[in-house]
Scaffold this active site. Structure first.
Site, PDB file in Angstrom:
ATOM      1  N   TYR A   1      -7.941  13.950   0.569  1.00 29.79           N
ATOM      2  CA  TYR A   1      -7.105  14.784  -0.289  1.00 29.79           C
ATOM      3  C   TYR A   1      -7.964  15.354  -1.420  1.00 29.79           C
ATOM      4  CZ  TYR A   1      -3.468  12.864   2.618  1.00 29.79           C
ATOM      5  OH  TYR A   1      -2.721  12.525   3.715  1.00 29.79           O
TER       6      TYR A   1
ATOM      7  N   CYS B   1       3.321   7.290   2.858  1.00 28.52           N
ATOM      8  CA  CYS B   1       4.245   8.419   2.757  1.00 28.52           C
ATOM      9  C   CYS B   1       5.429   8.261   3.702  1.00 28.52           C
ATOM     10  CB  CYS B   1       3.511   9.723   3.052  1.00 28.52           C
ATOM     11  SG  CYS B   1       2.336  10.185   1.770  1.00 28.52           S
TER      12      CYS B   1
ATOM     13  N   SER C   1       0.831  -1.193   0.000  1.00 34.68           N
ATOM     14  CA  SER C   1       0.000   0.000   0.000  1.00 34.68           C
ATOM     15  C   SER C   1       0.874   1.254   0.000  1.00 34.68           C
ATOM     16  CB  SER C   1      -0.875  -0.016   1.254  1.00 34.68           C
ATOM     17  OG  SER C   1      -1.938   0.892   1.153  1.00 34.68           O
ATOM     18  N   PRO C   2       0.440   2.323  -0.665  1.00 31.62           N
ATOM     19  CA  PRO C   2       1.215   3.565  -0.638  1.00 31.62           C
ATOM     20  C   PRO C   2       1.271   4.133   0.777  1.00 31.62           C
ATOM     21  CG  PRO C   2      -0.511   3.633  -2.321  1.00 31.62           C
ATOM     22  CD  PRO C   2      -0.789   2.463  -1.462  1.00 31.62           C
TER      23      PRO C   2
END
Length: 365
Positions: free
Chosen positions: A186, A25, A22-23
């Site tokens: 976002y 950050c 999973s992305p």
């Protein structure tokens, strides 16, 4: 062999297994100067370790389509060619390990210009490399956050073009999967939800209007992305707000997600990465192992669009059952892959699956 280790086909691309990263950050890029937004040694080591660990697809963290689209000054970006060139070292290594390299392209909207989480995550100003956030409507994310500038129609179209340009650079950088970030509060998610979108023009109000920006982004990305390669879309299936239509706090719901998934499918999206939340900071979220899987399962069963499931998936048997029970086509592992870069390999040993190992490690297989 466990279904978790069966290959998965998306367009012409074969992903070797269903354990995907999973992305997440890292907030570890240079904040300013000529190398701002470019990946460095940390990113190479971080993603390289998970590829050596047998992960089938790695989705690189939210990568901003413009400087003002970053969540923090330390975010990665794909708004210039220097950044694209710096990614090639990573994508080349991932492919060399048998892992498919993917990237999530994103714009933070009103949640932009914040500090790294380990420094508190509060909004930062120009004195700390910050900037003025933008959004569909001038509504701050939370107490203590700035009021964002409301995007004009011309500015919206510029952001759409930024997504397309970032997708084009992503392909030049060697990525084989691109994911549009439409989740977690976002910018795209802000347009989707009536909780954050109070516009009265063609981008606000009705379901069709609130989804317009997302579809323009998807169409722009699909137009520049190779036809033979997949486009993914990450969505927050619910804002976790009340679904009472008479409540002014009403947000995006799972019914909206199912409806929108069918539209995304028609616009060339190949898989929906189903998460939840992030748009309303005070929402109450009933978390627990696999708590978001039912949302993915509903999209898969009602729309027929392939889905990825996320959310506290931490054990091999748990991940395997999600695939074997037809709840999702892949599992996207987050924190567990931070704890254990070799999760895919260890799970394969437990389940009787198989992943390739670097030749340098064969004596330990």
């Amino acid at each position: 062999m466990s279904a978790l280790y069966e290959p998965f086909q998306l367009r012409s691309l074969t992903i070797p297994n269903r354990v995907w990263m999973s992305p997440m950050c890292q907030y570890s890029a240079e904040a300013s100067g000529p190398d701002a937004g470019a990946p460095g040694d940390w990113h190479f080591a971080h993603y390289g370790a998970r590829a050596a660990g047998g992960t089938g697809l790695i989705l690189v963290e939210a990568t901003a389509v413009s400087p003002e689209g970053r969540i923090s000054p330390g975010d990665l970006g794909l708004w210039n060619d220097r950044q694209a060139a710096a990614f090639r070292r990573i994508t080349s290594f991932l492919k060399g390990q048998g892992t498919v390299p993917g990237v999530q392209i994103a714009h933070a909207g009103r949640k932009a210009s914040t500090d790294a989480p380990w420094r508190g995550g509060a909004p930062v100003g120009s004195e700390a490399d910050g900037w003025q956030p933008v959004a569909p409507s001038p509504l701050p994310f939370d107490d203590g956050h700035p009021v964002p500038d409301e995007l004009t129609v011309e500015e919206i179209q510029r952001v759409v073009a930024d997504f397309a340009a970032a997708a084009r650079r992503a392909r030049d950088a060697g990525f084989e999967v691109v994911e549009v970030h439409g989740a977690h509060g976002y910018l795209i998610d802000q347009f989707l939800s009536p909780h954050t979108n109070h516009r009265t023009d063609a981008y606000g109000g009705s379901f069709e209007n609130r989804t317009r920006f997302a579809l323009e982004v998807v169409d722009a990305v699909r137009a520049v992305w190779p036809e033979e390669l997949p486009v993914l879309f990450r969505i927050s299936a619910t804002d976790w707000l009340t679904e009472n239509p008479n409540d002014e706090r009403e947000g995006w719901t799972v019914d909206d997600t199912v409806r929108f998934a069918a539209v995304l499918k028609a616009h060339g999206v190949d898989l929906l990465d189903v998460s939840t939340g992030g748009n309303a900071p005070k929402a109450r979220i009933p978390t627990g192992p696999g708590y978001q899987v039912p949302f993915a399962e509903r999209v898969r069963s009602e729309v027929g669009l392939p889905v990825g499931a996320v959310g506290q998936i931490t054990e091999a048997g748990q991940a395997a059952k999600i695939i074997e029970n037809g709840q999702a086509d892949a599992v996207l592992i987050g924190r567990e892959l931070l704890r254990n870069p070799y999760f895919a390999r260890h799970a394969a040993r437990e389940l009787g699956g198989e992943v390739s190992a670097p030749v340098q490690y064969h004596r330990a297989v």
